[in-house]
Design a protein around this motif. Structure first.
Motif, PDB file in Angstrom:
ATOM      1  N   ASP A 139       0.810  -1.216   0.000  1.00  0.00           N
ATOM      2  CA  ASP A 139       0.000   0.000   0.000  1.00  0.00           C
ATOM      3  C   ASP A 139       0.850   1.275   0.000  1.00  0.00           C
ATOM      4  OD1 ASP A 139      -2.673   0.863  -0.243  1.00  0.00           O
ATOM      5  OD2 ASP A 139      -2.642   1.563   1.840  1.00  0.00           O
ATOM      6  N   ASP A 140       2.178   1.130  -0.079  1.00  0.00           N
ATOM      7  CA  ASP A 140       3.065   2.296  -0.120  1.00  0.00           C
ATOM      8  C   ASP A 140       3.066   2.920  -1.506  1.00  0.00           C
ATOM      9  OD1 ASP A 140       4.041   2.359   2.504  1.00  0.00           O
ATOM     10  OD2 ASP A 140       5.684   0.983   2.043  1.00  0.00           O
ATOM     11  N   PHE A 141       3.342   4.204  -1.542  1.00  0.00           N
ATOM     12  CA  PHE A 141       3.578   4.892  -2.802  1.00  0.00           C
ATOM     13  C   PHE A 141       4.942   4.464  -3.337  1.00  0.00           C
ATOM     14  CE2 PHE A 141       0.745   7.774  -0.468  1.00  0.00           C
ATOM     15  CZ  PHE A 141      -0.265   7.918  -1.403  1.00  0.00           C
ATOM     16  N   LEU A 142       5.082   4.409  -4.634  1.00  0.00           N
ATOM     17  CA  LEU A 142       6.382   4.094  -5.233  1.00  0.00           C
ATOM     18  C   LEU A 142       7.398   5.152  -4.822  1.00  0.00           C
ATOM     19  CD1 LEU A 142       8.280   2.556  -7.148  1.00  0.00           C
ATOM     20  CD2 LEU A 142       7.296   3.880  -9.038  1.00  0.00           C
ATOM     21  N   PHE A 143       7.008   6.414  -4.886  1.00  0.00           N
ATOM     22  CA  PHE A 143       7.921   7.514  -4.573  1.00  0.00           C
ATOM     23  C   PHE A 143       7.644   8.054  -3.171  1.00  0.00           C
ATOM     24  CE2 PHE A 143       8.119   7.343  -9.179  1.00  0.00           C
ATOM     25  CZ  PHE A 143       9.489   7.391  -9.383  1.00  0.00           C
ATOM     26  N   ILE A 144       8.002   7.267  -2.164  1.00  0.00           N
ATOM     27  CA  ILE A 144       7.847   7.680  -0.769  1.00  0.00           C
ATOM     28  C   ILE A 144       8.855   8.790  -0.473  1.00  0.00           C
ATOM     29  CG2 ILE A 144       8.120   6.977   1.644  1.00  0.00           C
ATOM     30  CD1 ILE A 144       7.488   4.116   0.777  1.00  0.00           C
ATOM     31  N   ASN A 145       8.389   9.833   0.196  1.00  0.00           N
ATOM     32  CA  ASN A 145       9.293  10.867   0.656  1.00  0.00           C
ATOM     33  C   ASN A 145      10.007  10.329   1.900  1.00  0.00           C
ATOM     34  OD1 ASN A 145      10.563  13.096   1.758  1.00  0.00           O
ATOM     35  ND2 ASN A 145       8.912  14.499   1.198  1.00  0.00           N
ATOM     36  N   PRO A 146      11.322  10.141   1.848  1.00  0.00           N
ATOM     37  CA  PRO A 146      12.044   9.520   2.964  1.00  0.00           C
ATOM     38  C   PRO A 146      11.918  10.252   4.303  1.00  0.00           C
ATOM     39  CG  PRO A 146      13.452   9.658   1.037  1.00  0.00           C
ATOM     40  CD  PRO A 146      12.214  10.438   0.730  1.00  0.00           C
ATOM     41  N   ILE A 147      11.581  11.536   4.280  1.00  0.00           N
ATOM     42  CA  ILE A 147      11.461  12.264   5.552  1.00  0.00           C
ATOM     43  C   ILE A 147      10.048  12.215   6.119  1.00  0.00           C
ATOM     44  CG2 ILE A 147      13.422  13.761   5.055  1.00  0.00           C
ATOM     45  CD1 ILE A 147      11.392  16.015   4.458  1.00  0.00           C
ATOM     46  N   SER A 148       9.122  11.591   5.395  1.00  0.00           N
ATOM     47  CA  SER A 148       7.737  11.503   5.857  1.00  0.00           C
ATOM     48  C   SER A 148       7.569  10.299   6.792  1.00  0.00           C
ATOM     49  CB  SER A 148       6.787  11.362   4.665  1.00  0.00           C
ATOM     50  OG  SER A 148       5.479  11.080   5.101  1.00  0.00           O
ATOM     51  N   LYS A 149       7.212  10.579   8.023  1.00  0.00           N
ATOM     52  CA  LYS A 149       6.964   9.496   8.981  1.00  0.00           C
ATOM     53  C   LYS A 149       5.707   8.703   8.611  1.00  0.00           C
ATOM     54  CE  LYS A 149       9.199  11.780  12.935  1.00  0.00           C
ATOM     55  NZ  LYS A 149      10.446  11.732  12.311  1.00  0.00           N
ATOM     56  N   GLU A 150       4.768   9.341   7.880  1.00  0.00           N
ATOM     57  CA  GLU A 150       3.523   8.679   7.469  1.00  0.00           C
ATOM     58  C   GLU A 150       3.662   7.964   6.126  1.00  0.00           C
ATOM     59  OE1 GLU A 150       3.482  12.184   7.948  1.00  0.00           O
ATOM     60  OE2 GLU A 150       3.115  11.990  10.095  1.00  0.00           O
ATOM     61  N   ARG A 151       4.886   7.943   5.580  1.00  0.00           N
ATOM     62  CA  ARG A 151       5.179   7.284   4.303  1.00  0.00           C
ATOM     63  C   ARG A 151       4.378   7.901   3.159  1.00  0.00           C
ATOM     64  NH1 ARG A 151       8.138   2.415   5.631  1.00  0.00           N
ATOM     65  NH2 ARG A 151       7.695   1.426   3.643  1.00  0.00           N
ATOM     66  N   LYS A 152       4.237   9.210   3.175  1.00  0.00           N
ATOM     67  CA  LYS A 152       3.567   9.925   2.082  1.00  0.00           C
ATOM     68  C   LYS A 152       4.520  10.032   0.896  1.00  0.00           C
ATOM     69  CE  LYS A 152       0.411  12.595   4.904  1.00  0.00           C
ATOM     70  NZ  LYS A 152      -0.102  13.921   5.227  1.00  0.00           N
TER      71      LYS A 152
END
Length: 187
Positions: A89-102
């Motif tokens: 359910d993760d985005f392919l391009f997760i922002n590494p600094i996002s704790k919510e895995r946005k």
């Protein structure tokens, strides 16, 4: 370095699939799949990528054929090196600094492109010619390439890009196929 590799693959994927940046950034791992009906050779290179209707400008879902399997493998490898292992359910391009895995935002990618063009000196060169490059330019590049080389019928191109045949004709009607195999003298 790994973030730069992810950025590079983002640009190459958007250039090879014709997505809008919002559509590519909003793709989840569960929306990237192989087609079991393809032969082995094609399964080594291509994937299906689903654009959810909520993630599409037109409000219509679509599934696109994307020659990006190796690129996605490199993205996942880069994320692993920085300590992120993707879940379905993760985005392919997760922002590494996002704790919510946005996912990364469009503005982050725009600023990255702007910085890349400035640091490379290309921004000044383009400005001298009255030109500029945006993330959306890579969508245009995709459409131009497909029309120029005639490898995708216009109705499939419109479907792949999530737009209409009329919009393709209106925007890119000046582009024609140019078959270099018929050219014998370039002087």
């Amino acid at each position: 370095l790994e973030k730069r590799k992810i950025w590079k693959e983002f640009i190459f994927i958007i250039s090879n699939v014709g997505f809008r940046s919002k559509e590519l950034l909003g793709i989840k791992m569960s929306e990237i799949m192989e087609n079991p009906n393809w032969d082995l050779e094609r399964r080594e290179t291509d994937l299906l990528m689903k654009v959810r209707k909520e993630n599409s400008k037109t409000g219509r879902a679509r599934v696109c054929v994307a020659p990006v399997k190796k690129r996605i493998e490199r993205i996942l490898s880069s994320y692993k090196k920085i300590g992120i292992v993707h879940k379905p359910d993760d985005f392919l391009f997760i922002n590494p600094i996002s704790k919510e895995r946005k996912h990364y935002g469009r503005m982050i990618m725009y600023n990255r492109l702007k910085d890349t063009l400035e640091r490379s000196g290309l921004k000044d060169d383009l400005a001298k010619e009255g030109k500029s490059i945006t993330i959306y330019s890579f969508r245009h590049q995709y459409a131009c390439w497909r029309l120029r080389y005639g490898d995708v019928p216009i109705h499939l191109l419109a479907k792949q890009m999530g737009t209409s045949i009329q919009k393709i004709e209106q925007t890119y009607g000046h582009i024609s196929n140019w078959d270099v195999s018929n050219v014998t003298d370039m002087s």
